[in-house]
Write an enzyme that holds these catalytic residues in place. Structure first.
Site, PDB file in Angstrom:
ATOM      1  N   SER A 127       0.833  -1.198   0.000  1.00 58.05           N
ATOM      2  CA  SER A 127       0.000   0.000   0.000  1.00 58.05           C
ATOM      3  C   SER A 127       0.869   1.250   0.000  1.00 58.05           C
ATOM      4  O   SER A 127       1.986   1.252   0.551  1.00 58.05           O
ATOM      5  CB  SER A 127      -0.858  -0.030   1.274  1.00 58.05           C
ATOM      6  OG  SER A 127      -1.376   1.240   1.547  1.00 58.05           O
ATOM      7  N   TYR A 153      -2.135  -0.704  10.504  1.00 60.51           N
ATOM      8  CA  TYR A 153      -2.322  -1.313   9.183  1.00 60.51           C
ATOM      9  C   TYR A 153      -1.121  -1.020   8.288  1.00 60.51           C
ATOM     10  O   TYR A 153      -0.545  -1.916   7.654  1.00 60.51           O
ATOM     11  CB  TYR A 153      -3.615  -0.783   8.547  1.00 60.51           C
ATOM     12  CG  TYR A 153      -3.720  -1.096   7.074  1.00 60.51           C
ATOM     13  CD1 TYR A 153      -4.040  -2.378   6.647  1.00 60.51           C
ATOM     14  CD2 TYR A 153      -3.474  -0.119   6.103  1.00 60.51           C
ATOM     15  CE1 TYR A 153      -4.118  -2.677   5.289  1.00 60.51           C
ATOM     16  CE2 TYR A 153      -3.546  -0.409   4.752  1.00 60.51           C
ATOM     17  CZ  TYR A 153      -3.863  -1.690   4.352  1.00 60.51           C
ATOM     18  OH  TYR A 153      -3.925  -1.983   3.013  1.00 60.51           O
ATOM     19  N   LYS A 157       1.971  -3.602   6.466  1.00 63.88           N
ATOM     20  CA  LYS A 157       2.443  -3.655   5.070  1.00 63.88           C
ATOM     21  C   LYS A 157       3.952  -3.433   5.021  1.00 63.88           C
ATOM     22  O   LYS A 157       4.667  -4.116   4.299  1.00 63.88           O
ATOM     23  CB  LYS A 157       1.716  -2.594   4.226  1.00 63.88           C
ATOM     24  CG  LYS A 157       0.214  -2.833   4.105  1.00 63.88           C
ATOM     25  CD  LYS A 157      -0.082  -4.125   3.380  1.00 63.88           C
ATOM     26  CE  LYS A 157      -1.556  -4.461   3.319  1.00 63.88           C
ATOM     27  NZ  LYS A 157      -1.853  -5.807   2.854  1.00 63.88           N
TER      28      LYS A 157
END
Ligand code: NAD
Ligand code: UDP
Length: 341
Positions: A127, A153, A157
């Site tokens: 991302s 989050y 990644k």
């Protein structure tokens, strides 16, 4: 190629399964349906007139993965499975680290990625979040990652990318490609598959869609005082079918070890511009109000797409207006997503 698609029943996964079939590949889907419905797979079967091999399993379940790999010759893995909500990750960091890291580790262990020269190619859903608040725009892959990430989050990644890099060091034959998505929007133009938001969406595009559909009353624009031409935040909204085709292109690319590649359009769009594109696509007035900036939000982010073009021979083809029109077709034909129609 026979391609294991984890999280293949989800939003980006289902569109990629479709693109894989259209490109002549054979997808094998593993999904625990924690944030999706088997209906998406049935719909892809309907569009492509192809039957899809589906396994309802948790990717953290190594035994289930081992059993699958003992029966199938898998040429490549596209790993979408994971939790994806920035806001939820702040409330439930452990669940996010657990699922997003362990699903990646399980897959890598089961394929002996750190030692087997024949381990399948690994394409990872990363991302633009890994860039934190980018200093230079458009943001290119050489920009710093890991600094200024504002949520768990984003860290999942970043950590998964680090794991993949280290595994590539241990096994020079292993190919790991981290595709750094910018902001996916839209749906397949048939309106048969799309983003199925069961709860109130956090992302801007599905939120506007639900206001347009009358399911939510008003859309809040988070911040009108950014240092941007109209004061609202800027992002790079990429059509989900372009994103799906980017994965097909990545399958054909032979990386030397680890490679991170942006998948975006290269163009920034403000929240007000996106709202207006949706109004045009839906031929509706979509009520909005200005609200405070959302905590953790960055001002602007859009991709430098030169590397994707150079290495993958891939470029986005669809516009933000296409994305809005396709999202609206999906929303208006499926007011309750895959739930009730
Ligand atoms: P999604 O939630 O629609 O799809 C994820 C799928 O993974 C779901 O079908 C879910 O049931 C499944 N899943 C989750 N944990 C699993 C597990 N342990 N085992 C098996 N299946 C599991 O999300 P999406 O928008 O399609 O995103 C796909 C990937 O792309 C995710 O990794 C996400 O973090 C990443 N990504 C998404 C965006 C975005 O804005 N949608 C942006 C950047 C990156
Ligand atoms: N946004 C907004 N209202 C919403 C949701 C998002 O104004 O209800 C804005 C947000 O501040 C950001 C842009 O839309 O400028 C994209 O937000 P999203 O959550 O979709 O993606 P991300 O912030 O993760 O890039």
């Amino acid at each position: 190629m026979k391609v294991l698609v984890t999280g293949g029943a989800g939003y980006i996964g289902s569109h990629t399964v479709l693109a894989l079939i259209e490109a002549g590949h054979i997808p094998v889907v593993v999904d625990n349906l924690s944030n999706s419905s088997f209906e998406s797979i049935k719909r892809v079967e309907q569009i492509t007139e192809t039957s899809i091999e589906f396994h309802e399993n948790d990717v953290c379940d190594k035994q289930a993965l081992k059993s699958l790999f003992s029966k199938e010759k898998i040429d490549a893995i596209i790993h979408f499975a994971g939790y994806k909500s920035v806001g939820e990750s702040i409330a439930k960091p452990l669940a996010y680290f657990d699922n997003n890291l362990n699903s990646t580790l399980s897959l890598l262990e089961v394929i002996y990625a750190d030692s087997d020269p024949k381990a399948p190619k690994f394409i990872f859903s990363s991302s633009a979040n890994v860039y934190g608040n980018p200093e230079v725009l458009p943001v290119s892959e050489i920009a710093k990652t890991g600094e200024g990430i504002t949520n768990p989050y984003g860290y999942t990644k970043f950590f998964c990318e680090q794991i993949l890099k280290e595994v590539c060091v241990s096994n020079p034959e292993f190919q790991a490609i981290a595709l750094r998505y910018f902001n996916p929007i839209g749906a397949h133009p048939s309106g048969i598959i799309g983003e199925d938001s069961q709860e109130t969406p956090n992302n801007v595009a599905p939120y506007i869609c639900q206001v347009a559909a009358g399911k939510l009353s008003e859309f809040s624009i988070f911040g009108d005082d950014y240092d941007t031409p109209d004061g609202t935040g800027i992002r790079d909204y990429i059509h989900v079918m372009d994103l799906a085709e980017g994965h097909v292109a990545a399958l054909n690319f032979n990386s030397k070890g680890f490679e991170a590649i942006n998948l975006g359009t290269g163009t920034g769009t403000s929240v007000l511009e996106l709202h207006s594109a949706f109004e045009k696509a839906a031929e509706l007035t979509i009520p909005y109000k200005f609200a405070q900036r959302r905590e953790g939000d960055i001002e602007s982010s859009y991709a430098d797409v030169a590397k994707a073009h150079q290495l993958l021979n891939w470029k986005s083809k669809r516009t933000v207006s296409d994305g809005c029109a396709d999202a609206w077709r999906w929303q208006s034909h499926n007011p309750d997503g895959y739930g009730k129609n």
